[in-house]
Design a protein around this motif. Sequence first.
Motif, PDB file in Angstrom:
ATOM      1  N   ASP A  33       0.841  -1.209   0.000  1.00 19.27           N
ATOM      2  CA  ASP A  33       0.000   0.000   0.000  1.00 19.27           C
ATOM      3  C   ASP A  33       0.873   1.254   0.000  1.00 19.27           C
ATOM      4  O   ASP A  33       0.591   2.223  -0.705  1.00 19.27           O
ATOM      5  N   ALA A  34       1.934   1.220   0.809  1.00 20.07           N
ATOM      6  CA  ALA A  34       2.847   2.375   0.867  1.00 20.07           C
ATOM      7  C   ALA A  34       3.486   2.605  -0.496  1.00 20.07           C
ATOM      8  O   ALA A  34       3.555   3.740  -0.980  1.00 20.07           O
ATOM      9  N   TYR A  35       3.936   1.533  -1.120  1.00 16.57           N
ATOM     10  CA  TYR A  35       4.600   1.678  -2.418  1.00 16.57           C
ATOM     11  C   TYR A  35       3.664   2.284  -3.460  1.00 16.57           C
ATOM     12  O   TYR A  35       4.087   3.099  -4.288  1.00 16.57           O
ATOM     13  N   ARG A  36       2.393   1.918  -3.412  1.00 13.32           N
ATOM     14  CA  ARG A  36       1.432   2.473  -4.369  1.00 13.32           C
ATOM     15  C   ARG A  36       1.236   3.980  -4.180  1.00 13.32           C
ATOM     16  O   ARG A  36       0.728   4.652  -5.068  1.00 13.32           O
ATOM     17  N   LEU A  37       1.634   4.503  -3.042  1.00  7.48           N
ATOM     18  CA  LEU A  37       1.540   5.942  -2.790  1.00  7.48           C
ATOM     19  C   LEU A  37       2.814   6.684  -3.176  1.00  7.48           C
ATOM     20  O   LEU A  37       2.966   7.864  -2.895  1.00  7.48           O
ATOM     21  N   THR A  38       3.748   5.972  -3.828  1.00  9.78           N
ATOM     22  CA  THR A  38       4.992   6.603  -4.276  1.00  9.78           C
ATOM     23  C   THR A  38       4.976   6.761  -5.791  1.00  9.78           C
ATOM     24  O   THR A  38       4.112   6.223  -6.477  1.00  9.78           O
ATOM     25  N   THR A  39       5.972   7.463  -6.286  1.00  8.27           N
ATOM     26  CA  THR A  39       6.156   7.592  -7.734  1.00  8.27           C
ATOM     27  C   THR A  39       6.924   6.400  -8.276  1.00  8.27           C
ATOM     28  O   THR A  39       7.282   6.371  -9.447  1.00  8.27           O
ATOM     29  N   GLY A  40       7.184   5.428  -7.444  1.00  6.76           N
ATOM     30  CA  GLY A  40       8.049   4.308  -7.833  1.00  6.76           C
ATOM     31  C   GLY A  40       9.461   4.671  -7.444  1.00  6.76           C
ATOM     32  O   GLY A  40       9.709   5.680  -6.807  1.00  6.76           O
ATOM     33  N   GLY A  41      10.386   3.865  -7.789  1.00  8.34           N
ATOM     34  CA  GLY A  41      11.768   4.166  -7.451  1.00  8.34           C
ATOM     35  C   GLY A  41      12.690   3.614  -8.504  1.00  8.34           C
ATOM     36  O   GLY A  41      12.280   2.783  -9.313  1.00  8.34           O
ATOM     37  N   PRO A  42      13.947   4.047  -8.484  1.00  9.61           N
ATOM     38  CA  PRO A  42      14.872   3.590  -9.515  1.00  9.61           C
ATOM     39  C   PRO A  42      15.093   2.087  -9.493  1.00  9.61           C
ATOM     40  O   PRO A  42      15.360   1.480 -10.510  1.00  9.61           O
ATOM     41  N   GLU A  43      14.972   1.453  -8.316  1.00 10.17           N
ATOM     42  CA  GLU A  43      15.205   0.008  -8.227  1.00 10.17           C
ATOM     43  C   GLU A  43      13.923  -0.801  -8.189  1.00 10.17           C
ATOM     44  O   GLU A  43      13.950  -2.012  -8.116  1.00 10.17           O
ATOM     45  N   GLY A  44      12.758  -0.161  -8.185  1.00  9.21           N
ATOM     46  CA  GLY A  44      11.492  -0.876  -8.239  1.00  9.21           C
ATOM     47  C   GLY A  44      10.949  -1.286  -6.878  1.00  9.21           C
ATOM     48  O   GLY A  44      11.524  -1.005  -5.827  1.00  9.21           O
ATOM     49  N   GLU A  45       9.795  -1.979  -6.924  1.00  6.80           N
ATOM     50  CA  GLU A  45       9.084  -2.342  -5.697  1.00  6.80           C
ATOM     51  C   GLU A  45       9.877  -3.313  -4.833  1.00  6.80           C
ATOM     52  O   GLU A  45       9.845  -3.219  -3.600  1.00  6.80           O
ATOM     53  N   GLY A  46      10.592  -4.238  -5.445  1.00  2.83           N
ATOM     54  CA  GLY A  46      11.370  -5.211  -4.662  1.00  2.83           C
ATOM     55  C   GLY A  46      12.374  -4.532  -3.744  1.00  2.83           C
ATOM     56  O   GLY A  46      12.497  -4.882  -2.563  1.00  2.83           O
ATOM     57  N   ALA A  47      13.096  -3.553  -4.261  1.00  5.65           N
ATOM     58  CA  ALA A  47      14.079  -2.823  -3.450  1.00  5.65           C
ATOM     59  C   ALA A  47      13.385  -2.029  -2.354  1.00  5.65           C
ATOM     60  O   ALA A  47      13.881  -1.934  -1.230  1.00  5.65           O
ATOM     61  N   LEU A  98       7.057  15.444  -2.485  1.00  5.23           N
ATOM     62  CA  LEU A  98       5.808  14.953  -3.056  1.00  5.23           C
ATOM     63  C   LEU A  98       5.750  15.359  -4.522  1.00  5.23           C
ATOM     64  O   LEU A  98       6.228  16.428  -4.887  1.00  5.23           O
ATOM     65  N   ALA A  99       5.200  14.488  -5.334  1.00  9.49           N
ATOM     66  CA  ALA A  99       5.110  14.741  -6.772  1.00  9.49           C
ATOM     67  C   ALA A  99       3.657  14.661  -7.204  1.00  9.49           C
ATOM     68  O   ALA A  99       2.891  13.860  -6.689  1.00  9.49           O
ATOM     69  N   ARG A 100       3.304  15.475  -8.161  1.00  7.59           N
ATOM     70  CA  ARG A 100       1.955  15.426  -8.711  1.00  7.59           C
ATOM     71  C   ARG A 100       1.986  14.529  -9.938  1.00  7.59           C
ATOM     72  O   ARG A 100       2.765  14.752 -10.856  1.00  7.59           O
ATOM     73  N   GLN A 101       1.121  13.525  -9.954  1.00 11.07           N
ATOM     74  CA  GLN A 101       0.976  12.641 -11.109  1.00 11.07           C
ATOM     75  C   GLN A 101      -0.478  12.732 -11.531  1.00 11.07           C
ATOM     76  O   GLN A 101      -1.353  12.243 -10.827  1.00 11.07           O
ATOM     77  N   GLY A 102      -0.717  13.369 -12.652  1.00  9.08           N
ATOM     78  CA  GLY A 102      -2.092  13.587 -13.084  1.00  9.08           C
ATOM     79  C   GLY A 102      -2.823  14.392 -12.035  1.00  9.08           C
ATOM     80  O   GLY A 102      -2.449  15.504 -11.707  1.00  9.08           O
ATOM     81  N   GLU A 103      -3.860  13.806 -11.458  1.00 12.03           N
ATOM     82  CA  GLU A 103      -4.659  14.485 -10.437  1.00 12.03           C
ATOM     83  C   GLU A 103      -4.207  14.165  -9.014  1.00 12.03           C
ATOM     84  O   GLU A 103      -4.769  14.692  -8.066  1.00 12.03           O
ATOM     85  N   ASP A 104      -3.238  13.280  -8.852  1.00 10.34           N
ATOM     86  CA  ASP A 104      -2.849  12.824  -7.514  1.00 10.34           C
ATOM     87  C   ASP A 104      -1.438  13.223  -7.132  1.00 10.34           C
ATOM     88  O   ASP A 104      -0.580  13.449  -7.974  1.00 10.34           O
TER      89      ASP A 104
END
Length: 198
Positions: free
Chosen positions: A41-55, A87-93
Amino acid sequence: MTRLAPLSLLLLGTACATTSREPTSVAEAYAKALEENRLSDAYRLTTGGPEGEGAFLDEYSDEAARKERAAAVRAGAGVLEAPSVTLARQGEDWRVVESRPADVPRAALKRFLEEVESRDWKGAWGLLASPLRARYTPERLREDFEREPLAKERLRRARLALNTHVRVAAGEALFPLGGERAVRLVLEDGEYRVAAIE
């Protein structure tokens, strides 16, 4: 191209299909998900990361790391210049950016090197700091690169510098090359741009 602001709230122009929430409520939901060990759930609230969800999951598998990050996010969420949360804006979020400070200038330098290596002189020129853009045109950049005997060596050293420690402070990033030499990027209009390859 991602535009980065020197503030903790920044805008990104990619689309997202969820509903809009205020940045502080996203930061709070992120901190709460970390504290409750709901890492997906926390990861879904991020912009992602350079190493991905596993990292991301590995990094926050430790309870102490989760608590420390949650506290830092809460402390910085309401302050525009807090280094502890972006914090980053992605579309409306809004989304939490989970990247290290060195990741952004490193990505900018890598983009510049790729543009030069692919001979996209207009793209490379657009990644130069404003004093260099004022001195050059894309065509002149190409001509200077082709005439300058040390240009290829400087680019080779800059490519090696991508793997070194980056010093980020006061609107600039330095990639040391040894001795007095460094690749220097400066923050202009929210983006890192190449100011010198020495």
